[in-house]
Design an enzyme around this catalytic site. Structure first.
Site, PDB file in Angstrom:
ATOM      1  N   SER A  19      43.705  37.169 -14.449  1.00 24.17           N
ATOM      2  CA  SER A  19      43.216  37.343 -13.082  1.00 24.17           C
ATOM      3  C   SER A  19      41.805  36.790 -12.876  1.00 24.17           C
ATOM      4  CB  SER A  19      43.301  38.828 -12.745  1.00 24.17           C
ATOM      5  OG  SER A  19      43.007  39.051 -11.426  1.00 24.17           O
ATOM      6  N   ASP A  60      46.119  37.483  -6.676  1.00 26.04           N
ATOM      7  CA  ASP A  60      46.612  38.806  -6.280  1.00 26.04           C
ATOM      8  C   ASP A  60      45.542  39.602  -5.533  1.00 26.04           C
ATOM      9  OD1 ASP A  60      44.971  39.518  -8.366  1.00 26.04           O
ATOM     10  OD2 ASP A  60      46.434  40.822  -9.354  1.00 26.04           O
TER      11      ASP A  60
HETATM   12  C1  LIG Z   1      35.528  47.840  -9.779  1.00 20.30           C
HETATM   13  C2  LIG Z   1      36.626  46.878  -9.907  1.00 20.30           C
HETATM   14  O1  LIG Z   1      36.652  45.903  -9.182  1.00 20.30           O
HETATM   15  N1  LIG Z   1      37.568  47.137 -10.826  1.00 20.30           N
HETATM   16  C3  LIG Z   1      38.705  46.248 -11.022  1.00 20.30           C
HETATM   17  C4  LIG Z   1      38.957  46.016 -12.486  1.00 20.30           C
HETATM   18  O2  LIG Z   1      39.237  47.252 -13.092  1.00 20.30           O
HETATM   19  P1  LIG Z   1      38.249  48.010 -14.089  1.00 20.30           P
HETATM   20  O3  LIG Z   1      39.090  49.130 -14.659  1.00 20.30           O
HETATM   21  O4  LIG Z   1      37.120  48.488 -13.255  1.00 20.30           O
HETATM   22  O5  LIG Z   1      37.790  47.006 -15.088  1.00 20.30           O
HETATM   23  O6  LIG Z   1      40.080  45.184 -12.653  1.00 20.30           O
HETATM   24  C5  LIG Z   1      41.290  45.769 -12.159  1.00 20.30           C
HETATM   25  C6  LIG Z   1      42.430  44.837 -12.496  1.00 20.30           C
HETATM   26  O7  LIG Z   1      42.278  43.590 -11.956  1.00 20.30           O
HETATM   27  C7  LIG Z   1      41.149  46.027 -10.680  1.00 20.30           C
HETATM   28  O8  LIG Z   1      42.307  46.652 -10.207  1.00 20.30           O
HETATM   29  C8  LIG Z   1      39.930  46.892 -10.410  1.00 20.30           C
HETATM   30  O9  LIG Z   1      39.729  47.053  -9.043  1.00 20.30           O
END
Ligand SMILES: CC(=O)N[C@H]1[C@@H](OP(=O)(O)O)O[C@H](CO)[C@@H](O)[C@@H]1O
Length: 820
Positions: free
Chosen positions: A319, A561
């Site tokens: 991603s 996405d």
């Molecule tokens: C603050 C933030 O943007 N966190 C992101 C990031 O997750 P984290 O668990 O914070 O690393 O990556 C995820 C997957 O892509 C997304 O769903 C989420 O919103």
């Protein structure tokens, strides 16, 4: 046996009417079970059928009572009703047996054969043997055995039904909100009709019912009296079925050794520990990810068997991470994220040494696929997969194919796709023969569905100016170019799109917030600043967008996405329209259309956010839009699950991941409501088109982009009008690297820290000193870091609060490390 030798007029009538009632009830019930008329969307059909059967039976009794006591007619009526049921049950048995390969599925057909045999006594009459035992008595005798047999079939069928329902619901995460009851469809599932004494049984969307995992959950076993504590006579038999020690299934040696051999090029790196996180596994691609991907192939194979040969998806992408990273995640049959319980099995397999793959596969097969009732391990596995444009993709796909080959999985390689397109394909495969097919499982099918729905949803509205789309130099670029071939341009009531950052040839150009400089004609040129993450975190437009004031711009991330919108004003000031804004715009538009269509009060519309949502957006949704808001932990799997509790659930993360879910009840109402005016008709048709335009399998940047354009066009809003709906609270996001992020455990939808002890009290202290302050810290699920979020009345206060909380995190992180 003596039959009818002492009949009176009344007893004879009672006998005939009761027998008729029983045969007619069979005629009534059979199509309900065979064609699942109890499903909410077939309610109208069920009503018609109920009244028809009641009328038939009333006419039958009236004819015999008031017209003529006609034995031949009575016999003919019963035989015809019986034959219809027999044909339907025989057909049901043949198709069910072919699908499930379980003997009990064939019982109705065998019972029919038996009944036909017994009934032949009734038709081929003979004088009573010894003046007592006549053909009619033997026919009655012959019906005793099938009663027992039939009862057992109903029980098995009901248990199977419950197992299917429980699987659909078992995606529950452990957080508090997930334990709340799900919205019920208007009619209960068939199990509650068959066994009303069991009380309420949750109903699930029919489209999810055809997957068939083993074993009803304990709560149902208890209700059925199958738990060891109950001592009802029947319970012992069923109890022994469910509580026997599991049989041990041996996996063939050649499969086990193929699993070990094929893994040889992908060893487990020493000292590394992998974990299935917020969006699967994600890491530097050359640090053992191929081993993880190999293991994920095994997970997908097991999962497909467990979900009754449903197609499971595997997506290779990281991603918004940098180009040198990659990742892998598993997509469940309805296109949603892998069920949480299974993340643990994926983690276990990813950390398995090559030499043990065969044994661990055997163990998981026995744990997950085999019990005395279900031998799911003999089923086939089906997997589809795709990758984004990262350079490491082809090597990882090779690793995936190696494990799928070892397990003889049927697979389709979709090549390069956006993540949401792969989710779309998975759902299309699994709903192909269901009452609600999702679409055609091909790229062209995806583009056509979206383009047609876009044209319908626009309803002749005009889009002002063009839209600039930054594709982060990721897979969204080529796919958007393909989609444009199906979309009309603005002069044909469509949309003009200018695509920037669509270079997938230079893999290093992907995504990036990273400031990269290259020498060019003796000067330094800054390139590659692009993508949703760059825009959101830097609060800046990508230089390549070259947008003029008030021009609509949006940025996708590397696998398309997520999406954020933005514009610059005439003072060149940047304005971000993030996921919270898209959620409010979409929810507002949909709620308005529902109200105009006259169905607003029939639908429960709600918004789901995470703790990262700006407090101003939450307040706006609750106080101005008057819609309910749910908050879940970070990660779309949590939001998606929570959104299912509404008839129309709009969910978005602030960073732009999100979509809208319409449940069966909402779709039924939209499709069946009778419009009372042209305005109502337009609104209903727009809503209907939205159900196709929106990728309900998962958040999809391309679909969300078109949804946003439709909503803006219907309102005739400029980006400035959209921005003016509410004012964001200034906020700050900080990433803190600590020795071990796992010591930070969050609760209350990740808004509070449960551990390390004392850390939350320090955070609260700083929050209380800040005007309109709100802050939290949580361990990231995708990076080795703790994220801190803070918002406040002013930008200075937000920054100060974020730094104070970051210091708390650093201090507690160090303290935990020094203790261990
Ligand atoms: C603050 C933030 O943007 N966190 C992101 C990031 O997750 P984290 O668990 O914070 O690393 O990556 C995820 C997957 O892509 C997304 O769903 C989420 O919103």
């Amino acid at each position: 046996m003596i039959f009818h030798s002492r009949d009176f007029n009344l007893t004879e009538k009672l006998d005939y009417y009761a027998a008729g009632a029983s045969v007619f009830y069979g005629l009534y019930y059979t199509p309900i079970r065979v064609f699942r008329l109890e499903q909410s969307k077939k309610e109208r059909l069920l009503n018609i059928w109920t009244w028809t059967c009641l009328a038939l039976y009333a006419a039958h009794v009236s004819y015999l009572t008031f017209w003529r006591w006609d034995y031949t007619y009575n016999m003919a009526a019963n035989v015809v009703a019986g034959i219809v049921q027999n044909i339907l049950w025989s057909w049901f048995s043949i198709t069910r047996y072919r699908k499930m390969h379980k003997i009990w599925a064939a019982w109705p057909g065998l019972i029919v054969a038996w009944i036909v045999f017994a009934m032949s006594f009734e038709l081929l009459d003979f004088p009573p043997v010894g003046g007592m035992i006549d053909a009619h008595s033997l026919w009655h005798l012959g019906t005793v055995l099938p009663t027992y047999w039939w009862y057992n079939f109903l029980l098995k069928d009901a248990q199977e039904d419950m197992a299917v329902s429980s699987s659909s619901s078992s995606t529950s995460s452990s957080d508090e909100e997930d334990r709340r009851p799900r919205p019920r469809t208007r009619r209960q599932s068939s199990i509650s009709q068959i066994l009303p004494a069991l009380g309420e049984v949750p109903a699930y969307p029919p489209s999810e019912r055809f997957f068939d995992p083993p074993r009803p959950p304990k709560v149902f076993r208890d209700r059925l009296g199958l738990s060891p504590l109950r001592s009802r006579p029947k319970a012992e038999t069923m109890d022994s079925i469910f509580n026997q020690p599991k049989p041990v299934v041996k996996i063939q040696d050649e499969v086990k050794s193929a699993l070990v051999q094929n893994a040889a090029p992908y060893p487990l790196p020493e000292g590394k520990r992998f974990q299935y996180g917020t969006a699967g596994f994600r890491m530097k691609a050359d640090l053992g990810l191929d081993h993880v991907v190999y293991a994920v192939g095994i997970v997908a194979a097991l999962r497909s068997k467990r979900r009754n040969e449903a197609t499971i998806g595997v997506m290779i992408t990281a991603s918004h991470n940098p180009a040198e990273d990659n990742g892998v995640k598993v997509v469940d049959p309805m296109g949603d994220m892998l069920e949480q319980e299974w993340e643990e099995y994926a983690t276990k397999l990813a950390n398995t040494e090559n030499a043990l793959f065969g044994d661990v596969y055997e163990k998981l097969t026995n744990d997950l696929l085999v019990d005395p009732v279900h031998q799911v391990h003999t089923r086939k596995s089906r997997v589809v997969f795709a990758r984004d444009t990262r350079a490491s993709g082809p090597h990882l796909i090779k690793a995936l194919k190696a494990s799928l080959d070892a397990l003889h999985v049927e697979y389709t390689d979709y090549g390069i796709l956006t993540t949401p397109m792969l989710h779309h394909m998975v759902r299309c495969h699994n709903t192909k023969n269901s009452p609600r097919p999702f679409g055609e499982a091909s790229e062209a099918g995806y583009y056509k569905k979206m383009a047609n729905a876009f044209k319908k949803a626009m309803y002749g509205r005009k889009i002002k100016g063009h839209l600039t789309v930054d594709c982060a130099n990721g897979v969204g670029g080529p796919k958007l170019h393909d989609l444009l071939k199906y979309l009309p341009n603005a002069s044909n009531d469509g949309i003009d799109i200018k695509v920037v950052n669509d270079d997938v040839i230079k893999p290093e150009a992907l995504n990036y917030e990273v400031m990269l400089s290259v020498a060019c004609n003796n000067s330094l040129l800054i390139i590659f600043q692009c993508g949703a993450d760059y825009v959101k975190t830097k609060q800046r437009a990508p230089p390549s967008s070259n947008a003029v004031p008030f021009e609509r711009c949006c940025s996708l991330d590397g696998d398309a996405d997520r999406i954020v919108y933005y514009f610059i004003d005439d003072n060149k000031e940047f304005h971000l329209l993030d996921g919270d804004r898209i959620a409010t715009l979409a929810a507002n538009f949909i709620a308005d259309q529902a109200r105009i269509a006259g169905i607003g009060d029939k639908l429960k519309i709600g918004v789901v956010q995470t703790a990262y949502a700006n407090g101003a957006s939450t307040e706006y949704i609750q106080k101005v839009m008057k819609l309910p808001v749910d908050c879940t932990p970070t990660g779309v799997k949590h939001l998606h699950h929570a959104a299912k509790r509404f008839d129309i659930g709009v969910y978005f993360e602030a960073n732009g991941h999100g979509t809208v879910l319409f449940n069966d009840n909402a779709i039924d109402i939209i499709k069946s409501h009778d419009p009372q005016s042209p305005g109502q008709k337009h609104a209903l048709e727009s809503l209907d088109a939205l159900t196709d335009l929106i990728n309900q399998a998962v958040g999809d940047a391309l679909s969300d982009m078109l949804l946003t354009e439709v909503a803006l066009a219907h309102r005739a809003w400029s980006p400035q009008d959209w921005m003016n709906t509410y004012i964001d609270l200034p906020n700050k996001l900080v990433r803190v690297v600590v020795p071990d992020r796992n010591v930070f455990k969050a609760v209350d939808a990740e808004r509070r820290l449960e551990s390390p002890a004392g850390a939350q009290a320090r955070i609260d202290h700083y929050v209380n000193l800040t005007n309109r302050g709100r802050a939290f810290a949580r361990a990231s699920g995708t990076e080795d870091a703790v994220r801190v979020y803070a918002e406040a009345h002013s930008a200075r206060d937000a920054e100060k609060l974020a730094n104070q909380v970051a210091e708390v995190v650093e201090a507690y992180g160090m303290r935990a490390a020094s203790k261990s």
